[in-house]
Design an enzyme around this catalytic site. Structure first.
Site, PDB file in Angstrom:
ATOM      1  N   ASP A 164       1.024  -1.091  -0.131  1.00  0.00           N
ATOM      2  CA  ASP A 164       0.026   0.113   0.143  1.00  0.00           C
ATOM      3  C   ASP A 164       0.991   1.295   0.042  1.00  0.00           C
ATOM      4  O   ASP A 164       1.342   1.606   0.990  1.00  0.00           O
ATOM      5  CB  ASP A 164      -0.825   0.136   1.371  1.00  0.00           C
ATOM      6  N   ASP A 215       4.922  -5.651  -4.215  1.00  0.00           N
ATOM      7  CA  ASP A 215       4.061  -6.926  -3.670  1.00  0.00           C
ATOM      8  C   ASP A 215       5.052  -7.990  -3.470  1.00  0.00           C
ATOM      9  O   ASP A 215       5.592  -8.455  -4.429  1.00  0.00           O
ATOM     10  CB  ASP A 215       2.934  -6.981  -4.722  1.00  0.00           C
ATOM     11  N   ASN A 226       9.428  -9.240   7.752  1.00  0.00           N
ATOM     12  CA  ASN A 226       8.234  -9.004   8.553  1.00  0.00           C
ATOM     13  C   ASN A 226       6.949  -9.237   7.781  1.00  0.00           C
ATOM     14  O   ASN A 226       5.921 -10.005   8.281  1.00  0.00           O
ATOM     15  CB  ASN A 226       7.970  -7.692   9.396  1.00  0.00           C
ATOM     16  N   TYR A 262       0.948 -22.900   7.599  1.00  0.00           N
ATOM     17  CA  TYR A 262       1.486 -21.592   8.256  1.00  0.00           C
ATOM     18  C   TYR A 262       2.712 -21.733   9.140  1.00  0.00           C
ATOM     19  O   TYR A 262       3.695 -21.277   9.257  1.00  0.00           O
ATOM     20  CB  TYR A 262       0.423 -20.909   8.878  1.00  0.00           C
ATOM     21  N   LYS A 316       6.520 -21.324   8.921  1.00  0.00           N
ATOM     22  CA  LYS A 316       7.456 -20.404   9.869  1.00  0.00           C
ATOM     23  C   LYS A 316       8.442 -21.494  10.681  1.00  0.00           C
ATOM     24  O   LYS A 316       9.587 -20.831  10.982  1.00  0.00           O
ATOM     25  CB  LYS A 316       6.379 -20.007  10.898  1.00  0.00           C
ATOM     26  N   THR A 344      -2.425  -7.115  16.781  1.00  0.00           N
ATOM     27  CA  THR A 344      -2.111  -6.715  15.380  1.00  0.00           C
ATOM     28  C   THR A 344      -3.193  -6.645  14.550  1.00  0.00           C
ATOM     29  O   THR A 344      -4.223  -7.461  15.048  1.00  0.00           O
ATOM     30  CB  THR A 344      -0.772  -7.084  14.740  1.00  0.00           C
TER      31      THR A 344
END
Length: 260
Positions: free
Chosen positions: A40, A65, A92, A154, A158, A189
């Site tokens: 963004d 992106d 991140n 996920y 990780k 968050t």
């Protein structure tokens, strides 16, 4: 506050919100210059203006992106620019998938894998030669306590970040480059909301403050720790995963996708 005489430059991915925005704020507060990466452009520009105004540092905006080859190539080129060295890389940027593995379109799973594993690999590979040539550098790969649990693709992604960071810290630490896998638990968050996780289903004591997560992660990286788990409660839980059956480490409940 103004930039320090010994200020370095940090490149942060996923810098427009969540932990990425907090990394940017804390590093700017310390007087360091920034390169902010996210999709963004508007949010990045607004964040850069605030950081420059509040802390007197230079903030470069790099919209990209990181699930797209062209976007990754732009960040790789910035990391390889020897005339503007990047001293700290914070990987991140991350996404989650709201459905179980078998219900997700395979294209979404591949995009998820690309961002967490392939992009992290490419950016580390781009940053390391310059850091090694200078004899100093720091890399923080934001992983998760899910790396120690049974959490589908996920957790698997990780776990790769965790394993890679451990190896890289051992391999490159003697040459002056510190690599840390930051493994927070549930943190306040936007991430969990976007994933459709029911935050109310989790006990309040399991939620961490983003400021503390980043502060501990930065400090552990400076100390040369390969793994940073920024909470005693999660250190205990991670230790316990070695003895718990896999069904107890599958993760929190999620709201149906048609619920707010």
């Amino acid at each position: 506050m103004t930039a320090r005489a010994d200020a370095y430059t940090a490149l942060i991915t996923g810098a427009s919100s969540g932990l990425g925005a907090e990394f940017a704020r804390q590093l700017a507060e310390e007087g360091h210059h920034l390169v902010l990466v996210a999709r963004d452009a508007g949010r990045l520009s607004a964040a850069a203006a605030r950081l420059e105004r509040d802390y007197g540092v230079t903030v470069e905006v790099l919209p990209a992106d990181l699930t797209d080859d062209a976007g990754v190539a732009a960040v790789v080129a910035r990391l390889q620019d020897a005339s503007r060295p990047v001293d700290v890389l914070v990987n991140n940027a991350g996404i989650g998938l709201p459905r179980p593995f078998e219900q997700n379109p395979v294209e979404d799973e591949l995009r998820h894998l690309r961002l967490h594993v392939q992009t992290t690999l490419e950016l580390c590979h781009a940053a390391l030669p310059g850091m090694l040539a200078r004899g100093a550098g720091r890399i923080i790969n934001v992983a998760s306590v899910a790396a120690f649990a049974t959490r589908g693709t996920y957790g698997a992604a990780k776990a790769w970040e965790l394993s890679f960071s451990r190896w890289a810290n051992v391999n490159y630490g003697p040459s002056g480059v510190k690599v840390t896998a930051l493994c927070p638990g549930f943190t306040h968050t936007e991430f969990h909301q976007r994933m459709g996780i029911d935050k109310g289903a989790m006990p309040r004591w399991m939620w961490l403050d983003a400021r503390r997560v980043v502060r501990v992660g930065l400090a552990d990286n400076v100390r040369g720790k390969a793994v940073s788990i920024p909470s005693l409660r999660y250190k205990v839980l991670v230790a316990g995963t070695r003895f718990l059956p896999a069904r107890f480490t599958r993760g929190p409940a999620r709201k149906p996708l048609d619920q707010p």
